[in-house]
Scaffold this motif. Structure first.
Motif, PDB file in Angstrom:
ATOM      1  N   PRO A 377     -10.724 -40.603  29.394  1.00  0.00           N
ATOM      2  CA  PRO A 377     -10.518 -39.221  28.934  1.00  0.00           C
ATOM      3  C   PRO A 377     -11.831 -38.604  28.472  1.00  0.00           C
ATOM      4  O   PRO A 377     -12.776 -39.310  28.097  1.00  0.00           O
ATOM      5  CB  PRO A 377      -9.547 -39.388  27.774  1.00  0.00           C
ATOM      6  CG  PRO A 377      -9.842 -40.762  27.245  1.00  0.00           C
ATOM      7  CD  PRO A 377     -10.177 -41.586  28.449  1.00  0.00           C
ATOM      8  N   VAL A 378     -11.868 -37.290  28.470  1.00  0.00           N
ATOM      9  CA  VAL A 378     -13.057 -36.549  28.031  1.00  0.00           C
ATOM     10  C   VAL A 378     -12.643 -35.630  26.890  1.00  0.00           C
ATOM     11  O   VAL A 378     -11.796 -34.752  27.062  1.00  0.00           O
ATOM     12  CB  VAL A 378     -13.675 -35.730  29.188  1.00  0.00           C
ATOM     13  CG1 VAL A 378     -14.878 -34.930  28.686  1.00  0.00           C
ATOM     14  CG2 VAL A 378     -14.066 -36.646  30.334  1.00  0.00           C
ATOM     15  N   LEU A 379     -13.243 -35.842  25.703  1.00  0.00           N
ATOM     16  CA  LEU A 379     -12.949 -35.024  24.527  1.00  0.00           C
ATOM     17  C   LEU A 379     -14.247 -34.421  24.020  1.00  0.00           C
ATOM     18  O   LEU A 379     -15.344 -34.957  24.275  1.00  0.00           O
ATOM     19  CB  LEU A 379     -12.291 -35.857  23.421  1.00  0.00           C
ATOM     20  CG  LEU A 379     -10.869 -36.388  23.664  1.00  0.00           C
ATOM     21  CD1 LEU A 379     -10.887 -37.659  24.500  1.00  0.00           C
ATOM     22  CD2 LEU A 379     -10.158 -36.651  22.335  1.00  0.00           C
ATOM     23  N   ASN A 380     -14.135 -33.344  23.236  1.00  0.00           N
ATOM     24  CA  ASN A 380     -15.342 -32.710  22.703  1.00  0.00           C
ATOM     25  C   ASN A 380     -15.460 -32.848  21.187  1.00  0.00           C
ATOM     26  O   ASN A 380     -16.264 -32.158  20.568  1.00  0.00           O
ATOM     27  CB  ASN A 380     -15.376 -31.232  23.078  1.00  0.00           C
ATOM     28  CG  ASN A 380     -14.312 -30.430  22.348  1.00  0.00           C
ATOM     29  OD1 ASN A 380     -13.320 -30.983  21.860  1.00  0.00           O
ATOM     30  ND2 ASN A 380     -14.514 -29.108  22.259  1.00  0.00           N
ATOM     31  N   THR A 401     -11.293 -29.842  20.242  1.00  0.00           N
ATOM     32  CA  THR A 401     -10.608 -28.616  20.685  1.00  0.00           C
ATOM     33  C   THR A 401     -10.360 -28.612  22.184  1.00  0.00           C
ATOM     34  O   THR A 401      -9.611 -27.775  22.688  1.00  0.00           O
ATOM     35  CB  THR A 401     -11.436 -27.373  20.320  1.00  0.00           C
ATOM     36  OG1 THR A 401     -12.723 -27.484  20.942  1.00  0.00           O
ATOM     37  CG2 THR A 401     -11.597 -27.241  18.815  1.00  0.00           C
ATOM     38  N   MET A 402     -11.004 -29.543  22.894  1.00  0.00           N
ATOM     39  CA  MET A 402     -10.836 -29.629  24.341  1.00  0.00           C
ATOM     40  C   MET A 402     -10.581 -31.085  24.729  1.00  0.00           C
ATOM     41  O   MET A 402     -11.222 -32.006  24.206  1.00  0.00           O
ATOM     42  CB  MET A 402     -12.089 -29.129  25.068  1.00  0.00           C
ATOM     43  CG  MET A 402     -12.457 -27.679  24.808  1.00  0.00           C
ATOM     44  SD  MET A 402     -11.371 -26.511  25.651  1.00  0.00           S
ATOM     45  CE  MET A 402     -11.878 -26.769  27.362  1.00  0.00           C
ATOM     46  N   VAL A 403      -9.661 -31.297  25.662  1.00  0.00           N
ATOM     47  CA  VAL A 403      -9.392 -32.626  26.206  1.00  0.00           C
ATOM     48  C   VAL A 403      -9.290 -32.489  27.715  1.00  0.00           C
ATOM     49  O   VAL A 403      -8.513 -31.666  28.230  1.00  0.00           O
ATOM     50  CB  VAL A 403      -8.098 -33.221  25.632  1.00  0.00           C
ATOM     51  CG1 VAL A 403      -7.773 -34.552  26.314  1.00  0.00           C
ATOM     52  CG2 VAL A 403      -8.206 -33.425  24.125  1.00  0.00           C
ATOM     53  N   ASN A 404     -10.089 -33.243  28.411  1.00  0.00           N
ATOM     54  CA  ASN A 404     -10.089 -33.239  29.880  1.00  0.00           C
ATOM     55  C   ASN A 404     -10.252 -31.833  30.456  1.00  0.00           C
ATOM     56  O   ASN A 404      -9.592 -31.434  31.429  1.00  0.00           O
ATOM     57  CB  ASN A 404      -8.810 -33.898  30.411  1.00  0.00           C
ATOM     58  CG  ASN A 404      -8.739 -35.376  30.070  1.00  0.00           C
ATOM     59  OD1 ASN A 404      -9.751 -36.077  30.086  1.00  0.00           O
ATOM     60  ND2 ASN A 404      -7.548 -35.859  29.739  1.00  0.00           N
ATOM     61  N   GLY A 405     -11.118 -31.055  29.785  1.00  0.00           N
ATOM     62  CA  GLY A 405     -11.458 -29.738  30.291  1.00  0.00           C
ATOM     63  C   GLY A 405     -10.481 -28.642  29.963  1.00  0.00           C
ATOM     64  O   GLY A 405     -10.672 -27.495  30.384  1.00  0.00           O
ATOM     65  N   ALA A 406      -9.444 -28.943  29.193  1.00  0.00           N
ATOM     66  CA  ALA A 406      -8.444 -27.921  28.841  1.00  0.00           C
ATOM     67  C   ALA A 406      -8.331 -27.841  27.328  1.00  0.00           C
ATOM     68  O   ALA A 406      -8.587 -28.821  26.614  1.00  0.00           O
ATOM     69  CB  ALA A 406      -7.100 -28.267  29.455  1.00  0.00           C
ATOM     70  N   PRO A 407      -7.927 -26.675  26.774  1.00  0.00           N
ATOM     71  CA  PRO A 407      -7.759 -26.562  25.325  1.00  0.00           C
ATOM     72  C   PRO A 407      -6.718 -27.556  24.805  1.00  0.00           C
ATOM     73  O   PRO A 407      -5.633 -27.707  25.363  1.00  0.00           O
ATOM     74  CB  PRO A 407      -7.306 -25.115  25.142  1.00  0.00           C
ATOM     75  CG  PRO A 407      -7.785 -24.406  26.351  1.00  0.00           C
ATOM     76  CD  PRO A 407      -7.686 -25.389  27.471  1.00  0.00           C
ATOM     77  N   ALA A 408      -7.077 -28.218  23.725  1.00  0.00           N
ATOM     78  CA  ALA A 408      -6.175 -29.149  23.044  1.00  0.00           C
ATOM     79  C   ALA A 408      -6.728 -29.300  21.640  1.00  0.00           C
ATOM     80  O   ALA A 408      -7.632 -30.111  21.401  1.00  0.00           O
ATOM     81  CB  ALA A 408      -6.102 -30.486  23.764  1.00  0.00           C
ATOM     82  N   VAL A 409      -6.193 -28.512  20.739  1.00  0.00           N
ATOM     83  CA  VAL A 409      -6.766 -28.433  19.398  1.00  0.00           C
ATOM     84  C   VAL A 409      -6.149 -29.491  18.501  1.00  0.00           C
ATOM     85  O   VAL A 409      -4.969 -29.419  18.141  1.00  0.00           O
ATOM     86  CB  VAL A 409      -6.558 -27.032  18.797  1.00  0.00           C
ATOM     87  CG1 VAL A 409      -7.157 -26.965  17.398  1.00  0.00           C
ATOM     88  CG2 VAL A 409      -7.156 -25.966  19.701  1.00  0.00           C
TER      89      VAL A 409
END
Length: 956
Positions: A377-380, A401-409
């Protein structure tokens, strides 16, 4: 704890009592009691009266003191000791000279003594090299071994206290005797640089009191003991002198300092105790005939870390504070353990071998420790909490705030194999407080709900189209993330940890808050899981309410609620009354940050070092009521049910900065994973290693070996030989138990030990971790039959040697033989060794006649009678008037002038004795008579003789 006082003799067995009764019956009416007594085999008459002089395992004593009392001339040296608290006899060094002797050596060394429960080195190393330069590297008995030597006696009750023998000159020619006693030490610990209160002390002259074990004495010279470590002495510990005493840097110096100008020199020191235990003070438990149960130490992780396979490293968000450590939480799904935190890379070693950029969360194989490279997975932003859903998905919570290139706060559900975001589980968090950011710091799954704790105010997800207000605490459906709009604890501050109760009726929460739904909930809360989220009343407040305090870890375990946080505290509470049940304060270091449970053990992670004070409740003054000061290093263990600290688990780890443990997890294999800013750890071999962010500790051996089978025992009257079939699992050693204690250890499956009448033997298997199996059932060696000599060799007989026939009643019990002659056997003529010569005037008689009486009180106690005689030339034997055998004689009526049918010489007849076994029933109660007539083959025969012995074999 007081040791019990009673006899150590095992009760007599029914078999032993029966033998004693039989013997008494025979002896009661015997005509020759002295002869009968002396004829008994020694094994049957022996009572176990072992001299406890410590020279062998069989002679193991309760203490060095007992050895000195038993053998006053015993020199100093190595002896065997055994108490009921020890699994088997073991050897120790005893000082038998100083002040009456009786001292057991428990440690020796110069600088670098350790305060760990498991001691340093082996018991053998402590006893074998007790002085000299080869003894400078410290070796200390484990606390378990020392408590065994004390038989559970509290160390603070030792009448002679603790003895230090310290070198006072670099050449080792001059020495000092120092002794001290402490207050309130109910079991052994090595933490003398903690605040143990000194009750009294002496340096040879004068008695003094006061001070703490970290430093006490009367001056800053030789009359002081300093146990604390010091940077100036290279962070070493020992039994140092005062600040005005300097040693030398020479490796061979008995008084050492890191530099020639450094005070508090570390002298070579021997430490002794003197438990005055004797056999009268101890009680061993004798197994029943079916045997005794085994023992397995409680499941715990090893102190040695598992060798590092992969680790995590780098600070992915660039922040270095304690809230940004590399590893912060764990979860397991299948065979993968997930690590979440603030790391940037996964790699194999400190040099970056096989480094891969995989930030914030990664998976590792639970069996091998290998990085699971499919999970990407890719998280910021950093991950602060992890949880597994019933569906098998992995939930990550944190500051991203982002997971796998999509917003996920703040939260997301991931595929546990690939790390892809689960499209069927959606939840978005908001924090509408001005300037605030979203954080999810705690997750807990129970029944249909996923509970969240952190910093947020609103949630949108699942089937909820509009935001749901739930401040700092909330719950959502595990199936799709739908928030429960009817359950809002409304905390007024950040929640750090949450734990759903086992019965699902409460959510325990800890953090920085002081209110929940406008009700007081200072830093900890028990929120009911019914609609409205009401509080269960918990009026506890920490020792300080400065506003800068907080609680970071909370866990329900062992019918207690455990809470850890600021002021270096870890407390447990009754979940019904919320009364505080236990308290722990870590005196040095820092706060508790994580609490977790597994296998009945509560683990507390902290950025603490040095000591945990049990039953202490305030920091920084731990007071005087605490009951034990134990070593702790970043993570400790407590019994979930009793609340007691478990000192056995005491690993060695170091961090990048020293922020300690922020994540703890027990996996499916029983390994304990500990996460933080760790950079190194020590393995089970004592080797240091690189550890990247987390360390895991495999479970220690807590399984006893299998029970040996097929135990047999035999004896020759002097030696008992035992044999058995090996236990499965290749145990390290077998314990041979006789009566109530272990008398021998062996790695073989057979052993010989000195014989003992009616000994009861058992065997069990033991391993290197001190687990031992149940014993075999009892085995008693078949003993040689107990015999009583009715007629001895060379006995005195009544005899007649005449031409005329004897009275026909001569064979019977009632015949009066007072007119017959008395003679000592052998009787006869013509050969060497004849004691009584038979002579006659004129014609030599063809036969001689003999009578011998003996008394048996109870023929029912006799199994058989064994008779040994000879036919020289022929003979007829009678018992109580009844013929029992004839040899070399014709059939039919025997007269005074009957000729023998053969003519053996005396030496031939003696070499071929006549052996006869009669049943005990042939005997009469009271007086019995053996009668014999011996006939020659011809009147001029050159030799003629008679001898007979009779032995009664008693029934078992």
């Amino acid at each position: 704890m007081k040791t019990r006082r009673s006899s150590s003799d095992a009760p007599r067995t029914p078999r032993a009592r029966n033998r004693a009764r039989v013997l008494a019956a025979i002896l009661a009416a015997a005509l020759l009691p002295v002869s009968l007594l002396s004829s008994l085999p020694m094994a049957a008459a022996t009572v176990e009266a072992i001299v406890r002089d410590g020279t062998t395992q069989l002679r193991a004593a309760a203490s060095c003191w007992e050895i000195k009392q038993t053998a006053p001339s015993a020199p100093s040296g190595i002896y065997w000791l055994l108490t009921p608290r020890m699994p088997a006899p073991e050897q120790f060094f005893c000082d038998q000279e100083t002040d009456g002797g009786g001292w057991v050596l428990i440690g020796r060394g110069r600088e670098a003594w350790k305060e760990i429960y498991q001691g340093v080195g082996t018991t053998a190393q402590v006893r074998t090299t007790v002085t000299g330069t080869g003894a400078f590297e410290p070796r200390q008995l484990s606390a378990t071994v020392i408590d065994g030597l004390l038989n559970g006696q509290a160390p603070d009750l030792l009448p002679d206290g603790f003895r230090l023998r310290r070198a006072t000159s670099p050449d080792g020619l001059n020495w000092q005797e120092a002794r001290f006693k402490v207050v309130n030490m109910d079991r052994w610990v090595w933490t003398f640089s903690a605040e143990h209160r000194v009750a009294s002390f002496t340096f040879g002259l004068g008695n003094f009191s006061g001070g703490l074990t970290r430093s006490f004495g009367t001056d800053q010279l030789f009359n002081r003991v300093v146990t604390s470590e010091a940077e100036a002495q290279n962070w070493t510990q020992g039994w140092a002198f005062g600040s005005n005493i300097r040693g030398t840097t020479d490796a061979s110096s008995y008084v050492w300092s890191a530099t020639a100008t450094t005070g508090n020199a570390r002298p070579f020191t021997q430490m002794y105790l003197r438990p005055k235990l004797t056999q009268a003070d101890i009680t061993f438990a004798a197994p029943d005939d079916a045997g005794a149960p085994g023992y397995s130490q409680r499941p715990l992780p090893q102190n040695g870390a598992q060798p590092t396979v992969w680790g995590v490293t780098g600070l992915a968000n660039g922040r270095t504070g304690e809230m940004n450590t590399e590893a912060q939480d764990f979860a397991q799904i299948g065979n993968t353990v997930y690590v979440g935190g603030n790391f940037r890379y996964v790699q194999r070693n400190a040099a970056g071998l096989d480094r891969v950029e995989q930030s914030y969360v990664a998976g590792f194989d639970v069996n091998t420790g290998d990085w699971v490279s499919t999970f990407r997975p890719v998280l910021n932003g950093q991950v602060k909490s992890l949880a597994s859903l019933p569906s098998g998905k992995l939930v990550v919570g944190g500051e991203f705030t982002m997971v796998n290139g999509a917003p996920a706060v703040g939260i997301a559900a991931l595929d546990p194999v690939t790390g892809a975001t689960d499209p069927g589980w959606r939840l978005q968090l908001e924090n509408r407080i001005t300037g605030a950011v979203v954080q999810v710091r705690g997750l807990s799954v129970k029944n249909d709900w996923l509970y969240l704790g952190g910093a947020f105010t609103h949630l949108t997800g699942g089937t909820a189209a509009n935001p749901v207000y739930a401040r700092a605490g909330a719950r959502v459906r595990v199936t799709d993330g739908t928030p429960d709009a009817g359950w809002n604890p409304a905390f007024n501050g950040t929640v750090v940890a949450v734990d759903a109760a086992a019965n699902g009726e409460r959510l325990y929460a800890s953090g920085y808050f002081s209110m929940s739904n406008n009700a007081t909930a200072y830093r900890a809360a028990a929120v009911q899981t019914v609609a409205g989220a009401p509080l269960a009343p918990w009026t506890w407040t920490p020792s300080t309410t400065s506003g800068r305090d907080f609680q970071l870890g909370i866990q329900e375990a062992g019918n207690r609620v455990w809470l850890g946080g600021s002021e270096h505290s870890l407390f447990s509470f009754d979940p019904q009354t919320f009364a505080r049940l236990s308290g722990n304060i870590t005196r040095n270091g820092g706060d508790f940050q994580r609490v977790a449970e597994g296998g009945g053990v509560v683990y507390g992670g902290c950025h603490c070092g040095h000591w945990n004070y049990s039953n202490a409740f305030t920091w920084s003054n731990v007071g005087t009521e605490w009951t034990s000061a134990d070593r702790i290093n970043l993570v400790g263990a407590w019994d979930a049910a009793s609340g007691d600290y478990i000192p056995d688990f005491n690993p060695v780890m170091k961090g990048r900065v020293g922020y300690g443990a922020w994540g703890i997890f027990v996996d499916s294999l029983g390994k304990v994973w500990t996460g933080g800013d760790f950079e190194s750890s020590v393995t089970a071999t004592g080797a240091g290693q690189w550890s990247g962010g987390f360390v895991n500790f495999p479970p220690r051996d807590s399984a006893a070996p299998g029970t040996p089978t097929g135990l047999t025992a035999s004896t020759d009257g002097t030696t008992d030989t035992l044999s058995w079939t090996a236990s499965p699992g290749q145990p390290s050693v077998y314990h041979v138990i006789r009566g109530d204690r272990v008398i021998a250890t062996t790695t073989q499956t057979t052993i010989q030990v000195p014989a003992l009448a009616d000994a009861r033997y058992f065997v069990r298997a033991a391993d290197a971790a001190s687990n031992y199996s149940a014993t075999t059932a009892v085995v008693t060696p078949p003993r040689p039959p107990v015999t009583v000599q009715l007629v001895q060799a060379a006995a005195e007989w009544k005899y007649r040697f005449a031409l005329e026939a004897p009275d026909p009643a001569w064979k019977t019990n009632g015949f009066d033989d007072s007119a017959w002659n008395n003679g000592t056997a052998p009787l006869g003529w013509g050969s060497a060794g004849i004691a009584t010569q038979l002579t006659a005037e004129g014609t030599r008689p063809l036969s001689s006649h003999y009578r011998k009486t003996f008394t048996v009180a109870d023929p029912g106690t006799v199994s058989e009678v064994n008779i040994v005689t000879r036919a020289d030339d022929g003979m007829v034997l009678y018992l109580n008037g009844t013929e029992v055998t004839r040899v070399n004689m014709p059939a039919g009526t025997i007269t005074n002038n009957s000729f023998a049918t053969a003519a053996p010489r005396t030496n031939v007849a003696t070499a071929n004795p006549v052996r006869l076994t009669l049943p005990g029933s042939a005997l009469a109660a009271g007086v019995n008579v053996l009668s014999a007539e011996v006939h020659s083959n011809y009147r001029s025969t050159p030799d003629h003789s008679f001898e007979l012995t009779a032995t009664a074999v008693l029934k078992p």
